[in-house]
Motif scaffolding. Structure first.
Motif, mmCIF file in Angstrom:
data_model
loop_
_atom_site.group_PDB
_atom_site.id
_atom_site.type_symbol
_atom_site.label_atom_id
_atom_site.label_comp_id
_atom_site.label_asym_id
_atom_site.label_seq_id
_atom_site.Cartn_x
_atom_site.Cartn_y
_atom_site.Cartn_z
ATOM 1 N N ARG A 79 -20.772 -39.584 -9.757
ATOM 2 C CA ARG A 79 -20.080 -38.642 -10.553
ATOM 3 C C ARG A 79 -20.384 -38.455 -12.192
ATOM 4 N N ILE A 80 -20.454 -37.152 -12.645
ATOM 5 C CA ILE A 80 -21.037 -37.212 -14.107
ATOM 6 C C ILE A 80 -19.797 -36.908 -15.128
ATOM 7 N N ASP A 81 -18.719 -36.313 -14.638
ATOM 8 C CA ASP A 81 -17.638 -36.353 -15.651
ATOM 9 C C ASP A 81 -16.952 -37.442 -16.007
ATOM 10 N N PRO A 82 -16.856 -38.650 -15.492
ATOM 11 C CA PRO A 82 -16.260 -39.595 -16.009
ATOM 12 C C PRO A 82 -17.098 -40.394 -17.136
ATOM 13 N N ALA A 83 -18.433 -40.047 -16.886
ATOM 14 C CA ALA A 83 -19.496 -40.675 -17.954
ATOM 15 C C ALA A 83 -19.230 -39.686 -19.270
ATOM 16 N N VAL A 84 -19.111 -38.434 -19.073
ATOM 17 C CA VAL A 84 -18.741 -37.587 -20.215
ATOM 18 C C VAL A 84 -17.760 -38.092 -20.906
ATOM 19 N N ASP A 85 -16.270 -38.216 -20.210
ATOM 20 C CA ASP A 85 -15.397 -38.787 -20.867
ATOM 21 C C ASP A 85 -15.555 -39.890 -21.421
ATOM 22 N N LEU A 86 -16.221 -40.878 -21.103
ATOM 23 C CA LEU A 86 -16.513 -42.553 -21.943
ATOM 24 C C LEU A 86 -17.391 -41.847 -23.333
ATOM 25 N N ALA A 87 -18.342 -40.848 -23.063
ATOM 26 C CA ALA A 87 -19.149 -40.725 -24.067
ATOM 27 C C ALA A 87 -18.325 -40.019 -25.254
ATOM 28 N N ARG A 88 -17.291 -39.047 -24.806
ATOM 29 C CA ARG A 88 -16.533 -38.331 -25.706
ATOM 30 C C ARG A 88 -15.437 -39.069 -26.402
ATOM 31 N N CYS A 127 -23.325 -38.106 -27.525
ATOM 32 C CA CYS A 127 -23.847 -39.564 -27.773
ATOM 33 C C CYS A 127 -24.372 -39.508 -29.406
ATOM 34 N N ALA A 128 -24.847 -38.264 -29.816
ATOM 35 C CA ALA A 128 -25.777 -38.257 -30.697
ATOM 36 C C ALA A 128 -25.435 -38.863 -31.934
ATOM 37 N N GLY A 129 -26.262 -39.764 -32.548
ATOM 38 C CA GLY A 129 -25.652 -40.355 -33.700
ATOM 39 C C GLY A 129 -24.883 -41.674 -33.749
ATOM 40 N N ALA A 163 -38.996 -40.278 -19.529
ATOM 41 C CA ALA A 163 -38.692 -40.404 -20.617
ATOM 42 C C ALA A 163 -39.113 -39.071 -21.375
ATOM 43 N N GLU A 164 -40.281 -38.373 -21.026
ATOM 44 C CA GLU A 164 -40.766 -37.368 -21.637
ATOM 45 C C GLU A 164 -39.625 -36.251 -21.286
ATOM 46 N N ARG A 165 -39.161 -36.040 -19.967
ATOM 47 C CA ARG A 165 -38.284 -35.155 -19.932
ATOM 48 C C ARG A 165 -36.887 -35.177 -20.754
ATOM 49 N N VAL A 166 -36.685 -36.240 -21.226
ATOM 50 C CA VAL A 166 -35.386 -36.683 -21.779
ATOM 51 C C VAL A 166 -35.740 -36.060 -23.208
ATOM 52 N N ALA A 167 -36.771 -36.325 -23.778
ATOM 53 C CA ALA A 167 -37.173 -36.036 -25.046
ATOM 54 C C ALA A 167 -37.117 -34.808 -25.233
ATOM 55 N N ALA A 168 -37.522 -34.106 -24.078
ATOM 56 C CA ALA A 168 -37.818 -32.532 -24.244
ATOM 57 C C ALA A 168 -36.144 -31.720 -24.150
ATOM 58 N N ILE A 169 -35.439 -32.516 -23.321
ATOM 59 C CA ILE A 169 -34.110 -31.921 -23.263
ATOM 60 C C ILE A 169 -33.408 -32.123 -24.904
ATOM 61 N N ALA A 170 -33.621 -33.382 -25.330
ATOM 62 C CA ALA A 170 -32.935 -33.392 -26.532
ATOM 63 C C ALA A 170 -33.597 -32.567 -27.551
ATOM 64 N N ALA A 171 -34.592 -32.011 -27.553
ATOM 65 C CA ALA A 171 -35.203 -31.156 -28.448
ATOM 66 C C ALA A 171 -34.436 -29.494 -28.121
ATOM 67 N N GLU A 172 -34.233 -29.441 -26.932
ATOM 68 C CA GLU A 172 -33.624 -28.361 -26.431
ATOM 69 C C GLU A 172 -32.030 -28.393 -26.915
ATOM 70 N N GLU A 192 -35.258 -35.244 -33.150
ATOM 71 C CA GLU A 192 -35.472 -36.717 -33.522
ATOM 72 C C GLU A 192 -35.263 -37.792 -32.689
ATOM 73 N N LEU A 193 -34.487 -37.587 -31.948
ATOM 74 C CA LEU A 193 -33.876 -38.540 -30.772
ATOM 75 C C LEU A 193 -35.205 -39.483 -30.428
ATOM 76 N N ARG A 194 -35.099 -40.568 -30.646
ATOM 77 C CA ARG A 194 -36.015 -41.616 -30.073
ATOM 78 C C ARG A 194 -35.840 -42.085 -28.657
ATOM 79 N N VAL A 195 -37.053 -41.931 -27.755
ATOM 80 C CA VAL A 195 -36.975 -42.126 -26.295
ATOM 81 C C VAL A 195 -37.870 -43.197 -26.039
ATOM 82 N N ALA A 196 -37.512 -44.260 -25.278
ATOM 83 C CA ALA A 196 -38.545 -45.165 -24.950
ATOM 84 C C ALA A 196 -38.529 -45.487 -23.395
ATOM 85 N N CYS A 197 -39.482 -45.642 -23.153
ATOM 86 C CA CYS A 197 -39.582 -45.971 -21.415
ATOM 87 C C CYS A 197 -40.277 -47.363 -21.423
ATOM 88 N N VAL A 198 -39.620 -47.912 -20.372
ATOM 89 C CA VAL A 198 -39.974 -49.432 -19.914
ATOM 90 C C VAL A 198 -40.836 -49.483 -18.621
#
Length: 430
Positions: free
Chosen positions: A21-30, A77-79, A96-105, A110-116
């Motif tokens: 599920r996604i909504d419990p994670a949103v609740d934690l982030a919020r 989560c920003a900031g 990682a490239e997709r997450v960076a694109a989503i952040a820009a959208e 300026e969100l810094r995304v790393a891939c391992v």
């Protein structure tokens, strides 16, 4: 939060598997005032399946819910909250490239995304039929990504608990050979890694172990200090329960030898761990001990193992059990006598039958399944079940058929020197 220390790192569990599920994670982030939100989304077979997807499409191979999760939590989560996840699966670079694109959208370019990377060790194995080989990396490359300033870290096959251990090592400066501290952090990660399991999801039984408000199950978070002490809790006004029983059940989950729980970072002795309830839905942990990490890293090799063909059909009314049993016999006879198929691990299941053979069920669901060498052979299984509609026994309905590839996994152990994690920041050379 009931007197929990302010001088601590707050780590939340955003997922326990790929389709969570996604909504419990949103609740934690919020509402969670988190320093870190960790999404653990790789099962043993998930990476091998993702490798098949990547072979079909070089831009695929990461978690299918990556975009939905990131769009849901990044604005909260920003900031303030850094995100760590193994949703990169077989293609952390593309993820990682997709997450960076989503952040820009979303207005945060300026969100810094790393891939391992570095867990893909297919080049080190000699099995000709292997489609994947991924080693379980430890926390080291994730720590390196955090030190490089990453706001979001996307990994492939990193050990589940290591995703949570990494921010503790980074924040508290724990040495890579301080075994007791690493053990304490790994225990926290092991408990958080399956998300809702810890707060009663996998534990729930309406008779013996009731869990309140399962429909609103909250995901857990940990408050961890530099000495390794930690409290586990969940957000107020969420469903579920977090107590000594749910924590102990998760502590022993998927553990072979509690005295020697092997991870890439440390060998953990769980036998001395004490679980103390200090407030409603607040549990304190203590007593983990550690020893040197194993000299080798575990890796899983994924191999093609044919195709699984399935067919289902229902029978209802008087004699439903007998008609369903006869239908299964008919299907097997035709697969052998008409088609000449070689079936591996064939199953004929009568779903809905009581243990008492004298009890006549009102409806029985027949399932016929087997593994075959080819996709076309597997398709014949479901087709023969479907043909029972008009070819008897009487009264069949609701047929369904499916075919899917089968992967089998074999563990191997590789010298650490042969496996090296690497970190790349999106927008910078690899």
């Amino acid at each position: 939060m009931g007197g929990l220390s302010e001088r601590a790192v707050r780590i939340g569990s955003g997922a326990g598997y790929s389709g969570d599920r996604i909504d419990p994670a949103v609740d934690l982030a919020r509402r969670g005032e988190l320093d870190y939100l960790v999404f653990e989304c790789l099962g043993e077979r998930t990476t091998a399946s993702a490798q098949l997807a990547r072979q079909a499409d070089p831009d695929a191979g990461f978690d299918p819910l990556l975009e939905a999760r990131m769009r849901a939590v990044l604005p909260w989560c920003a900031g303030k909250t850094r995100v760590i996840t193994n949703m990169g699966a077989a293609n952390p670079d593309a993820a990682a490239e997709r997450v960076a694109a989503i952040a820009a959208e979303l207005g945060n370019p300026e969100l810094r995304v790393a891939c391992v990377t570095g867990d893909d060790v297919l080049h080190l194995v000699s099995a000709e039929d292997a489609v994947s080989a991924n080693a379980y990396l430890g926390a080291d490359p994730v720590v390196a990504a955090l030190r490089a300033g990453a706001d979001v870290v996307i990994t492939g096959r990193v050990a589940d608990a290591a995703l949570f251990l990494a921010p503790m090592r980074y924040e508290f400066g724990w040495a890579a050979d301080d075994w007791d501290l690493l053990a304490a952090g790994t225990v926290v990660g092991h408990l958080l890694e399956c998300a809702g399991q810890l707060t009663g999801g996998y534990f729930a039984d309406p008779v013996s172990d009731p869990v309140p408000e399962l429909a609103r199950l909250g995901f857990p978070l940990a408050v961890v200090r530099a000495d390794g002490s930690a409290e586990l809790t969940k957000l107020p006004d969420t469903g579920g329960r977090l107590d000594r029983l749910t924590v102990t059940a998760q502590l022993l989950y998927e553990v072979d030898d509690p005295a020697r729980y092997l991870t890439p970072d440390v060998t953990v002795d769980l036998t001395g761990v004490r679980v103390e309830e200090i407030a409603p839905d607040v549990v304190r942990l203590r007593g983990a001990r550690g020893a040197a990490a194993p000299r080798e890293l575990k890796a899983l090799i994924g191999r093609r193992a044919g195709f699984l063909g399935e067919g289902e059909i229902s029978y209802r009314g008087p004699g439903a059990r007998a008609r369903a049993r006869l239908a299964g016999e008919v299907v097997l006879a035709r697969l052998d006598g008409v088609h000449g198929l070689v079936l591996h691990e064939p199953r004929v299941d009568l779903i809905g039958c009581a243990d008492d053979p004298a009890a006549e069920p009102p409806e029985v669901r027949l399932r016929v399944a087997a593994r075959t060498a080819s996709e076309s052979d597997a398709a014949l299984i479901g087709w023969e079940v479907e043909t029972l509609y008009t070819n008897g026994p009487a009264g069949g309905g609701g047929a369904r058929r499916s075919v899917r590839p089968v992967l089998e996994l074999d563990p191997v152990f590789l010298p650490r020197a042969e496996v090296a994690g690497a970190v790349r920041m999106v927008g910078e050379p690899g």
